[in-house]
Design a protein around this motif. Structure first.
Motif, short mmCIF file in Angstrom:
data_model
loop_
_atom_site.label_atom_id
_atom_site.label_comp_id
_atom_site.label_asym_id
_atom_site.label_seq_id
_atom_site.Cartn_x
_atom_site.Cartn_y
_atom_site.Cartn_z
N UNK A 155 44.82 46.87 37.26
CA UNK A 155 43.64 46.42 37.57
C UNK A 155 43.46 44.89 37.66
N UNK A 156 43.95 44.36 36.32
CA UNK A 156 43.99 42.84 36.30
C UNK A 156 44.76 42.16 37.50
N UNK A 157 46.01 42.58 37.64
CA UNK A 157 46.96 41.99 38.35
C UNK A 157 46.57 42.28 39.88
N UNK A 158 46.13 43.24 40.12
CA UNK A 158 45.56 43.69 41.48
C UNK A 158 44.56 42.67 41.95
N UNK A 159 43.51 42.52 41.34
CA UNK A 159 42.51 41.90 41.49
C UNK A 159 42.66 40.17 41.60
N UNK A 160 43.77 39.90 40.55
CA UNK A 160 43.91 38.54 40.71
C UNK A 160 44.87 38.10 41.92
N UNK A 161 45.91 38.82 41.97
CA UNK A 161 46.81 38.45 43.13
C UNK A 161 46.34 38.60 44.26
N UNK A 162 45.74 39.93 44.37
CA UNK A 162 45.02 40.26 45.76
C UNK A 162 44.03 39.16 46.21
N UNK A 163 43.12 38.88 45.52
CA UNK A 163 42.11 37.87 45.83
C UNK A 163 42.67 36.47 46.03
N UNK A 164 43.54 36.22 45.07
CA UNK A 164 44.05 34.98 45.06
C UNK A 164 44.89 34.28 46.09
N UNK A 165 45.81 35.09 46.37
CA UNK A 165 46.81 34.95 47.46
C UNK A 165 46.21 35.28 48.78
N UNK A 166 45.36 36.00 49.09
CA UNK A 166 44.69 36.21 50.28
C UNK A 166 43.90 35.10 50.55
N UNK A 201 33.85 58.39 34.18
CA UNK A 201 33.80 57.07 33.32
C UNK A 201 34.95 56.54 33.60
N UNK A 202 36.10 57.01 33.47
CA UNK A 202 37.36 56.14 33.79
C UNK A 202 37.26 55.44 35.39
N UNK A 203 36.61 56.40 36.40
CA UNK A 203 36.48 55.55 37.56
C UNK A 203 35.60 54.29 37.48
N UNK A 204 34.45 54.32 36.67
CA UNK A 204 33.46 53.36 36.61
C UNK A 204 33.86 52.29 35.95
N UNK A 205 34.76 52.68 34.99
CA UNK A 205 35.48 51.39 34.13
C UNK A 205 36.29 50.76 34.99
N UNK A 206 37.46 51.35 35.75
CA UNK A 206 38.33 50.92 36.64
C UNK A 206 37.48 49.99 37.77
N UNK A 207 36.27 50.61 38.36
CA UNK A 207 35.84 49.86 39.23
C UNK A 207 35.25 48.42 38.82
N UNK A 208 34.51 48.52 37.85
CA UNK A 208 33.78 47.09 37.32
C UNK A 208 34.92 46.56 36.81
N UNK A 209 36.16 46.80 36.13
CA UNK A 209 37.08 45.97 35.85
C UNK A 209 37.66 45.25 36.99
N UNK A 210 37.76 46.22 37.99
CA UNK A 210 38.28 45.50 39.29
C UNK A 210 37.51 44.35 39.56
N UNK A 211 36.34 44.76 39.82
CA UNK A 211 35.49 43.64 40.19
C UNK A 211 35.42 42.33 39.57
N UNK A 212 35.64 42.52 38.21
CA UNK A 212 35.48 41.21 37.31
C UNK A 212 36.87 40.43 37.68
N UNK A 213 37.91 41.17 37.74
CA UNK A 213 39.38 40.35 38.08
C UNK A 213 39.36 39.93 39.49
N UNK A 214 38.76 40.70 40.36
CA UNK A 214 38.53 40.14 41.80
C UNK A 214 37.73 39.08 41.64
N UNK A 215 36.71 38.84 41.19
CA UNK A 215 35.75 37.53 40.92
C UNK A 215 36.65 36.41 40.41
N UNK A 216 37.51 36.72 39.26
CA UNK A 216 37.96 35.78 38.53
C UNK A 216 39.05 35.18 39.49
#
Lengths: 322, 344
Positions: B162-173, B233-248
């Motif tokens: 989730x961290x890698x996807x958010x960071x690379x996904x947003x950063x590279x694009x 709960x897993x879904x919500x955690x993944x979602x919020x985590x993903x948004x956090x790392x996308x933001x970063x």
């Protein structure tokens, strides 16, 4: 008098202490005309047009586009203008239609994406990926993205640079149709033929200033003659050189019927309205100096000649080092 | 339609992603390969063979025979030099030297499990010599799913993805769009800038779903992982985590126009979290002094709460703290990015 689409007053853009890209630009573009900024690379054309587009902020000076200044209600103003940048690489993974749907979604009003595709003759490529398009097709897609919001005013930065002759003509046709609907176009170009064929009025720009303004025919007429006599002088073997046989600039200027002279190495350009009067004494002079005529041509004067007369340089000189 | 541009922007980003085979590979296939590799390294049963080398000597044969009789021990008699080399290469856990006056055990106590192996071998050899245990003992191995290392590992892998996807996904694009002058082209339209950036972040969610599901399914079918808490709960955690790392990721890429620079920045941000946020080993291993710092990292919060839900079956109501920390990371970085974002 027609209302103005664009007005600038004493526009200045300074990038650093030494780099002055725009140096007091005054422009008045009328509604419904196609206006060209013609100049060599590095003349400040792109900086100027990007200031007009509201992308760059000027260092000083006034800008008014469709009666509004940039800085407030910009989104409202952007609804009414369309632009193509000098270099944009649209997403290669999207299709032509998807790209236009995206751009269309940014505008409140506009034309159907399919209609825009049709206007730029890309109908056959509607579902093709952008990555599969040729350079000319991509540029037409860029124009389609600019007109999909149904703009009153279109900005084009070097719309045909790097395109083949046929693609250039296609772009010109699209722009002519757009202009015939009473809309305004401002374009930059370093191609004098583009400015001559497309523009109602042209501002020749050099070092960030307008050095000549008028319709292409007016500007050409300002040369004092609509013909240019070009000749190259060679040595006895016909090799181009700068032999003693070359008449001096002063000698050439005093020839009957000559209104302008430009000497570049072994090449001479004479501006005249009466080539038949100029030629006989000129050839006589060469004979007398034992110079050999290596090339001779008479052609219609162009905006290029205007630029050469005003600056002593050619438009294309900057081209080798973009 | 008010949100037409937003819809088109999200759709565009999603299309671009799924039409880019390389991106799909790194996001989906890579974690699958990683999990497969783990499957080989940590097979479900606990019958892992112990490798012991006995150094040639007068009593080597006796020792070797005794050890070979035990279950799951592979014994070889070699010369001291070979034994040392094998140990250095990690091929052998323990070297036994049998001298006349007793045994010498050579091993690296900092290696995982080495100490336990030494104790086991020692017990075997001592009882073979006639040692009697004063108290009767009985071994009851726990192989229940949910308490093995691999169970502990899977939520960490999920968090890492989730961290890698958010960071690379947003950063590279973002940097790619900037290099292609598309950002500049977009801001020359009436497009709302916030909407554009929000679409970049939001489209991450479309990639997240298959990504998360893939990791959990492999975990389930290959390693028998069970989610003890709720899937929601897993879904919500993944979602919020993903948004956090996308933001970063967006913030990291907000001003740079070089792929090299953004790669460096992303690695710089992620490296500490790889180490301390509990992907491959627990973050509790680090000293108490730095714990507040470690706990403040978004990946620590994400991994801890994923483990709490998946392994311990905690409810979502117990996870409001990590959820708010992650949401705060997302929101703060998103608005900071929007403020300082370089469009040209």
């Amino acid at each position: 008098m027609t209302p103005l689409a664009i007005r600038t007053k004493n526009l200045v853009k300074r990038y650093s202490r030494d780099v002055l890209a725009v140096d007091g630009l005054d422009l008045e573009v009328r509604q419904g005309e196609c206006f060209g900024l013609l100049g060599p690379n590095g003349a400040g054309k792109t900086t100027s047009i990007e200031i007009l587009e509201g992308i760059l902020r000027p260092t000083s000076g006034e800008v008014e586009v469709l009666g509004h200044a940039w800085g407030k209600n910009d989104r409202q103003l952007r609804q009414k203008i369309g632009i193509t940048l000098q270099e944009t690489r649209l997403s290669e993974k999207l299709t032509v239609l998807e790209t236009l749907r995206l751009f269309r979604s940014f505008y409140q009003a506009g034309i159907e994406p399919e209609k825009a595709i049709e206007l730029v003759d890309l109908g056959e490529k509607t579902r093709a990926r952008v990555g599969k398009l040729s350079g000319g097709q991509r540029q037409r897609l860029a124009v389609a993205c600019a007109i999909v919001g149904d703009p009153k005013l279109l900005f084009l930065d070097e719309p045909t640079t790097g395109l083949d002759p046929q693609s250039r003509r296609q772009i010109w046709d699209i722009l002519r149709r757009f202009r015939q609907e009473g809309r305004t176009i401002l374009l930059t170009t370093h191609y004098m033929d583009e400015a001559e064929r497309l523009c109602d009025r042209v501002a020749i720009v050099d070092h960030g200033r307008v050095i000549a303004l008028g319709s292409p025919s007016e500007l050409i007429a300002s040369l004092g003659g609509e013909h240019v006599v070009e000749l190259a002088v060679g040595d006895a073997n016909g090799n181009p050189s700068r032999p003693a046989g070359l008449p001096s600039e002063e000698e050439l200027r005093t020839l009957p019927g000559v209104s302008g002279v430009h000497v570049n190495g072994s090449e001479i350009q004479l501006t005249t309205s009466k080539p038949h009067v100029v030629l006989p004494p000129l050839i006589e002079k060469l004979e007398g100096n034992e110079g050999v005529l290596a090339a001779l041509a008479i052609r219609h004067a162009s905006l290029e000649d205007v630029f050469v007369k005003l600056t002593g340089r050619h438009l294309k000189e900057g081209e080798a080092s973009p | 339609m008010k949100y037409r541009a937003l819809k088109e922007l999200i759709l565009t980003r999603t299309r671009e992603f799924y039409r880019e085979p390389e991106a799909v590979f790194w996001v989906y296939v890579f974690p699958v390969l990683l999990m497969g590799g783990l499957g080989v390294a940590f097979p479900g049963d606990s019958d892992k063979e112990i490798r012991v080398n006995v150094v040639e000597g007068p009593r080597a044969e006796t020792v070797a025979t005794r050890l070979s009789a035990a279950k799951n021990i592979r014994v070889e008699r070699v010369d001291p030099e070979t034994a040392r080399q094998r140990h250095a290469a990690g091929k052998v856990e323990l070297i036994v030297e049998a001298a006349d006056d007793g045994y010498r055990y050579l091993y690296d106590p900092t290696r995982t499990g080495a100490e336990a192996i030494k104790i086991r071998v020692n017990d075997l050899l001592q009882s073979a010599e006639g040692r009697k245990d004063p108290v009767a003992t009985k071994d009851v191995p726990i192989t229940e799913t949910g308490s093995r290392y691999v169970d502990w590992l899977i939520p960490g892998i999920l968090g890492m993805n989730i961290m890698g996807g958010g960071m690379w996904g947003l950063g590279f694009v973002t940097v790619d769009l900037r290099m292609r002058k598309l950002l500049k082209r977009f801001v020359a339209t009436p497009m709302r800038r916030g909407e554009f950036l929000f679409a970049l972040v939001a489209s991450r969610l479309f990639f997240l779903i298959p990504e998360t599901v893939a990791v959990l399914l492999i975990g389930h079918f290959l390693f028998g992982l069970e989610i003890r808490g709720s899937v929601g709960a897993v879904a919500l955690l993944s979602l919020v985590g993903s948004l956090a790392f996308a933001g970063i990721g967006l913030l990291v890429a907000s001003r740079t126009d070089k792929i090299e620079t953004v790669s460096g920045l992303i690695n710089l941000v992620m490296l500490p979290m790889w180490l301390v946020s509990g992907i491959f080993f627990a973050s509790e291993r680090f000293p108490d002094k730095v714990q507040p710092l470690i706990q403040a990292l978004p990946l620590t919060q994400l991994n801890n709460s994923l483990r709490a839900v998946i392994l311990e079956g905690r409810t979502l109501s117990a996870q409001w703290m990590p959820l708010s920390i992650l949401a705060a990371y997302g929101a703060v970085s998103f608005f900071a990015a929007l403020r300082i974002f370089q469009w040209k």
